[in-house]
Design an enzyme around this catalytic site. Structure first.
Site, PDB file in Angstrom:
ATOM      1  N   ASP A  15       0.880  -1.165   0.000  1.00 62.08           N
ATOM      2  CA  ASP A  15       0.000   0.000   0.000  1.00 62.08           C
ATOM      3  C   ASP A  15       0.922   1.221   0.000  1.00 62.08           C
ATOM      4  OD1 ASP A  15      -2.246   1.759   0.691  1.00 62.08           O
ATOM      5  OD2 ASP A  15      -1.373   1.748   2.702  1.00 62.08           O
ATOM      6  N   ASP A  17      -0.197   5.138   0.880  1.00 66.06           N
ATOM      7  CA  ASP A  17      -0.448   6.161   1.909  1.00 66.06           C
ATOM      8  C   ASP A  17      -0.589   5.545   3.294  1.00 66.06           C
ATOM      9  OD1 ASP A  17      -2.159   7.531  -0.704  1.00 66.06           O
ATOM     10  OD2 ASP A  17      -0.572   8.641   0.304  1.00 66.06           O
TER      11      ASP A  17
HETATM   12  C1  XBP Z   1      -5.044   6.314   0.668  1.00 69.50           C
HETATM   13  C2  XBP Z   1      -6.210   6.970   0.055  1.00 69.50           C
HETATM   14  C3  XBP Z   1      -6.005   8.108  -0.908  1.00 69.50           C
HETATM   15  C4  XBP Z   1      -5.254   9.259  -0.231  1.00 69.50           C
HETATM   16  C5  XBP Z   1      -5.438  10.554  -0.993  1.00 69.50           C
HETATM   17  O1  XBP Z   1      -4.557   5.459  -0.330  1.00 69.50           O
HETATM   18  O2  XBP Z   1      -7.319   6.537   0.302  1.00 69.50           O
HETATM   19  O3  XBP Z   1      -7.291   8.542  -1.284  1.00 69.50           O
HETATM   20  O4  XBP Z   1      -5.813   9.467   1.072  1.00 69.50           O
HETATM   21  O5  XBP Z   1      -4.961  10.392  -2.325  1.00 69.50           O
HETATM   22  P1  XBP Z   1      -3.783   4.070   0.061  1.00 69.50           P
HETATM   23  P2  XBP Z   1      -5.924  10.782  -3.547  1.00 69.50           P
HETATM   24  O6  XBP Z   1      -3.735   3.965   1.593  1.00 69.50           O
HETATM   25  O7  XBP Z   1      -4.615   2.970  -0.579  1.00 69.50           O
HETATM   26  O8  XBP Z   1      -2.420   4.229  -0.551  1.00 69.50           O
HETATM   27  O9  XBP Z   1      -6.465  12.167  -3.263  1.00 69.50           O
HETATM   28  O10 XBP Z   1      -5.046  10.712  -4.766  1.00 69.50           O
HETATM   29  O11 XBP Z   1      -7.010   9.731  -3.548  1.00 69.50           O
HETATM   30 MG    MG Z   2      -3.002   3.186   3.283  1.00 71.59          MG
END
Ligand code: XBP
Ligand code: MG
Length: 245
Positions: A15, A17
């Site tokens: 993953d 973020d």
């Molecule tokens: C986390 C998310 C993303 C980010 C914001 O992604 O849900 O939406 O919060 O990025 P993950 P965007 O944990 O699956 O990596 O504004 O580009 O969506």
């Molecule tokens: Mg995440």
């Protein structure tokens, strides 16, 4: 083939973020910047954003918040609402990319050493995220250099997998492109949404909770560790083997 090698760990699927890096404070600031740029009096604080993070995907998150206000403009039609959300998200993504380029986002402890060790050991590396491709490129270019993409055999993100976590689509698409049996891989996540998605795709999942996901339900995880700083590949292999057999 003996049972141990029957399902040897062959791939790590990360993953982004909250897992590769602590990104969400920078995302939060970028969202608030976009709202101000568009003349909206919206301002998300940390407690509210923590709740809003249960909605994966920035556009979906904006739409869910707007719906929650109950003041969805009646006079405008759905397509102009979507256009407004698209424009907000464009501004937000540009602001987030700038923040990353300014060095405001750090990779989490132990991530780069584990990526390096796994690559050296010949494991396949992949990314399964609901964030936008611009964000992945900005983060990993900064952290790994201009050739960052060569380290990952497959990347699935918001642009390739429209059904967002906890839907398993992004993980299912990574597994199918890798031609990998889920039990031969291991996902690394930070959130309950991500854990649900990875488990639904059949992947054993290691959880490294982030500041925004502490305390969520991680009962289905292979293991929960504070971060990857003390996690070497041998340890992952041991946990994976125990889990599979
Ligand atoms: C986390 C998310 C993303 C980010 C914001 O992604 O849900 O939406 O919060 O990025 P993950 P965007 O944990 O699956 O990596 O504004 O580009 O969506
Ligand atoms: Mg995440």
């Amino acid at each position: 083939m003996n049972r141990t090698s029957e399902h040897r760990l062959q791939a790590l699927i990360f993953d982004v973020d909250g897992t590769l890096a602590d990104t969400e404070m920078a995302h939060l600031a970028a969202f608030n910047h976009a709202f101000a740029e568009m003349g909206l009096d919206w301002r998300w604080d940390v407690p509210l954003y923590t709740r809003l993070l249960s909605v994966a995907g920035g556009k979906e998150r904006i739409a869910a918040y707007w719906q929650s206000l109950g003041d969805m403009p009646r006079e405008v039609n759905a397509s102009s609402l979507q256009q407004t959300i698209e424009r907000l998200h464009e501004i937000k993504t540009a602001a987030y990319e700038q923040a990353v380029n300014d060095g405001l986002v750090q990779m989490r402890a132990g991530v780069l050493p584990l990526l390096h060790e796994a690559a050296e050991a010949g494991l396949t590396l992949a990314i399964a995220t609901t964030t936008s491709p611009v964000n992945i490129a900005a983060l990993l270019r900064k952290a790994m250099g201009a050739d960052w993409r060569m380290h990952f055999q497959v990347i699935e993100d918001a642009s390739t997998a429209p059904r967002k976590k906890p839907h398993p689509m992004v993980y299912q698409q990574v597994l199918s492109r890798l031609v990998l049996r889920p039990q031969d891989g291991l996902a690394v996540e930070d959130s309950a949404n991500g854990l649900q998605a990875a488990c639904a795709a059949g992947l054993p999942t290691l959880i490294t909770p982030s500041a925004f996901t502490q305390g969520q339900d991680f009962a289905a995880a292979l293991r929960v560790v504070p971060d990857l700083s003390d996690v070497q590949l041998a340890q992952l292999r041991q946990w994976h083997t125990r889990h599979i057999h």
